[in-house]
Each structure stands twice: as structure tokens, then as C-alpha cells.
Design a protein around this motif. Structure first.
Motif, mmCIF file in Angstrom:
data_model
loop_
_atom_site.group_PDB
_atom_site.id
_atom_site.type_symbol
_atom_site.label_atom_id
_atom_site.label_comp_id
_atom_site.label_asym_id
_atom_site.label_seq_id
_atom_site.Cartn_x
_atom_site.Cartn_y
_atom_site.Cartn_z
ATOM 1 N N ALA A 141 1.544 -1.732 1.115
ATOM 2 C CA ALA A 141 2.079 -0.664 1.964
ATOM 3 C C ALA A 141 2.147 0.651 1.192
ATOM 4 O O ALA A 141 1.772 1.718 1.714
ATOM 5 N N PHE A 142 2.613 0.593 -0.038
ATOM 6 C CA PHE A 142 2.679 1.791 -0.872
ATOM 7 C C PHE A 142 1.282 2.368 -1.090
ATOM 8 O O PHE A 142 1.070 3.579 -0.996
ATOM 9 N N SER A 143 0.310 1.505 -1.362
ATOM 10 C CA SER A 143 -1.065 1.962 -1.578
ATOM 11 C C SER A 143 -1.635 2.635 -0.339
ATOM 12 O O SER A 143 -2.349 3.638 -0.441
ATOM 13 N N LEU A 144 -1.325 2.110 0.842
ATOM 14 C CA LEU A 144 -1.754 2.757 2.077
ATOM 15 C C LEU A 144 -1.102 4.136 2.228
ATOM 16 O O LEU A 144 -1.750 5.091 2.678
ATOM 17 N N GLY A 145 0.157 4.235 1.851
ATOM 18 C CA GLY A 145 0.839 5.527 1.887
ATOM 19 C C GLY A 145 0.215 6.528 0.935
ATOM 20 O O GLY A 145 0.036 7.705 1.278
ATOM 21 N N VAL A 146 -0.136 6.070 -0.254
ATOM 22 C CA VAL A 146 -0.808 6.943 -1.217
ATOM 23 C C VAL A 146 -2.162 7.376 -0.668
ATOM 24 O O VAL A 146 -2.533 8.554 -0.739
ATOM 25 N N ALA A 147 -2.914 6.441 -0.104
ATOM 26 C CA ALA A 147 -4.226 6.768 0.462
ATOM 27 C C ALA A 147 -4.100 7.808 1.573
ATOM 28 O O ALA A 147 -4.942 8.704 1.693
ATOM 29 N N ALA A 148 -3.056 7.711 2.366
ATOM 30 C CA ALA A 148 -2.862 8.644 3.478
ATOM 31 C C ALA A 148 -2.350 10.009 3.017
ATOM 32 O O ALA A 148 -2.466 10.989 3.754
ATOM 33 N N ASP A 149 -1.812 10.080 1.824
ATOM 34 C CA ASP A 149 -1.219 11.324 1.299
ATOM 35 C C ASP A 149 -2.311 12.237 0.744
ATOM 36 O O ASP A 149 -2.363 12.512 -0.444
ATOM 37 N N ARG A 160 -4.105 11.543 -6.831
ATOM 38 C CA ARG A 160 -3.119 10.565 -6.353
ATOM 39 C C ARG A 160 -3.533 9.127 -6.613
ATOM 40 O O ARG A 160 -2.693 8.225 -6.642
ATOM 41 N N TRP A 161 -4.820 8.875 -6.810
ATOM 42 C CA TRP A 161 -5.303 7.499 -6.948
ATOM 43 C C TRP A 161 -4.806 6.810 -8.209
ATOM 44 O O TRP A 161 -4.879 5.587 -8.321
ATOM 45 N N TRP A 162 -4.244 7.565 -9.158
ATOM 46 C CA TRP A 162 -3.660 6.928 -10.332
ATOM 47 C C TRP A 162 -2.578 5.942 -9.904
ATOM 48 O O TRP A 162 -2.395 4.898 -10.539
ATOM 49 N N ALA A 163 -1.868 6.272 -8.818
ATOM 50 C CA ALA A 163 -0.742 5.438 -8.395
ATOM 51 C C ALA A 163 -1.200 4.074 -7.888
ATOM 52 O O ALA A 163 -0.526 3.067 -8.117
ATOM 53 N N VAL A 164 -2.342 4.020 -7.224
ATOM 54 C CA VAL A 164 -2.861 2.731 -6.752
ATOM 55 C C VAL A 164 -3.304 1.892 -7.951
ATOM 56 O O VAL A 164 -2.981 0.695 -8.035
ATOM 57 N N ILE A 183 -0.260 -2.084 -13.619
ATOM 58 C CA ILE A 183 0.980 -2.045 -14.410
ATOM 59 C C ILE A 183 2.118 -2.660 -13.608
ATOM 60 O O ILE A 183 2.794 -3.561 -14.076
ATOM 61 N N GLY A 184 2.341 -2.147 -12.407
ATOM 62 C CA GLY A 184 3.381 -2.720 -11.562
ATOM 63 C C GLY A 184 3.967 -1.703 -10.602
ATOM 64 O O GLY A 184 4.027 -0.504 -10.887
ATOM 65 N N LEU A 185 4.392 -2.195 -9.454
ATOM 66 C CA LEU A 185 4.993 -1.368 -8.421
ATOM 67 C C LEU A 185 6.285 -0.717 -8.905
ATOM 68 O O LEU A 185 6.590 0.414 -8.519
ATOM 69 N N ALA A 186 7.030 -1.392 -9.759
ATOM 70 C CA ALA A 186 8.294 -0.847 -10.261
ATOM 71 C C ALA A 186 8.067 0.390 -11.124
ATOM 72 O O ALA A 186 8.999 1.172 -11.337
ATOM 73 N N VAL A 187 6.846 0.588 -11.594
ATOM 74 C CA VAL A 187 6.486 1.783 -12.353
ATOM 75 C C VAL A 187 5.859 2.820 -11.421
ATOM 76 O O VAL A 187 6.233 3.988 -11.423
ATOM 77 N N SER A 188 4.896 2.374 -10.637
ATOM 78 C CA SER A 188 4.103 3.321 -9.855
ATOM 79 C C SER A 188 4.881 3.978 -8.715
ATOM 80 O O SER A 188 4.699 5.168 -8.460
ATOM 81 N N LEU A 189 5.730 3.237 -8.039
ATOM 82 C CA LEU A 189 6.428 3.824 -6.891
ATOM 83 C C LEU A 189 7.384 4.936 -7.318
ATOM 84 O O LEU A 189 7.248 6.069 -6.838
ATOM 85 N N PRO A 190 8.333 4.697 -8.238
ATOM 86 C CA PRO A 190 9.178 5.828 -8.643
ATOM 87 C C PRO A 190 8.381 6.898 -9.389
ATOM 88 O O PRO A 190 8.670 8.087 -9.286
#
Length: 116
Positions: free
Chosen positions: A67-75, A82-86, A92-99
Motif C-alpha cells: 500500500a505504501f509503495s502504491l502511494g509512493v508511485a502515485a505521488d 521518490r523511488w528510493w522509498a520503494v 531495508i524495511g517499511l519501518a525505515v522507509s515510511l517515516p
């Protein structure tokens, strides 16, 4: 278009959460690997789905990561950077990438300084 700038305290908390997500989760990842754990898909997913609790946590995190990756793609306002976050989410992990993404996305811009 960019995300609105957050209060400096909120940005510091997001950065601290990303750092905590890196240190705390990777402490256990490294212990898993040091104990003979594997990142090969078969053994990895066998461990991840070892019981009902680990299955629930694994599914929760992977669904949230998608879900987060879809949000990043849509942003699209964040540009190609922005693709670094996906990549970070699944590498690495969602706990790093989301915040980390929320921190990165809320950074002040020159336009913010001139309009505040």
C-alpha cells in the motif's frame, strides 16, 4: 506540488523513528542471520510463516508495504527521486522507509520560506 512542511519537532520525530526502525529491526535481522537464518526465499518464508503470530505480522507488514509503495508511485509530485522509498521498503524495511519518506517529503522548500 509538494507536501506541506511539517513542524520541526514532527520532522525530528519522523527521522528518529526511521533511525529506530533501522537499528531495532536490523538488530534482529542480523541475529537471525548470525544464527544460521537465510535470505533465500524457501527458508526465509518458512521462518516468516512459522506460526499464526509470525504469519499475521508478516502479512500485515507486506500488505502495508504494498500500500505504501502504491502511494509512493502515485505521488508524482515528488518526482523520480521518490523511488528510493520503494527500494528501501523491500530492501531495508517499511519501518525505515515510511517515516523516512514522510520526513523527506515534508522537507521545507525555498517556496515555503518565502510564503511563511
Amino acid at each position: 506540488m509538494h507536501s506541506p512542511a511539517l513542524a520541526p519537532l514532527t520532522r525530528r520525530v519522523l527521522l528518529a523513528l526511521a533511525l529506530a526502525g533501522l537499528l531495532l529491526t536490523w538488530l534482529y535481522n542480523l541475529r537471525y542471520l548470525a544464527g544460521g537464518g537465510s535470505l533465500m526465499p524457501g527458508p526465509f518464508f518458512q521462518a516468516a510463516f512459522a506460526n499464526d503470530l509470525t504469519t499475521a505480522i508478516t502479512l500485515d507488514v507486506y500488505l502495508a508495504a504494498l500500500a505504501f509503495s502504491l502511494g509512493v508511485a502515485a505521488d508524482q509530485g515528488a518526482g523520480r527521486a521518490r523511488w528510493w522509498a520503494v527500494a528501501a521498503t523491500f530492501g531495508i524495511g517499511l519501518a525505515v522507509s515510511l517515516p523516512g519518506y514522510l520526513w523527506w517529503r515534508s522537507r521545507p522548500t525555498g517556496r515555503d520560506a518565502s510564503t511563511s
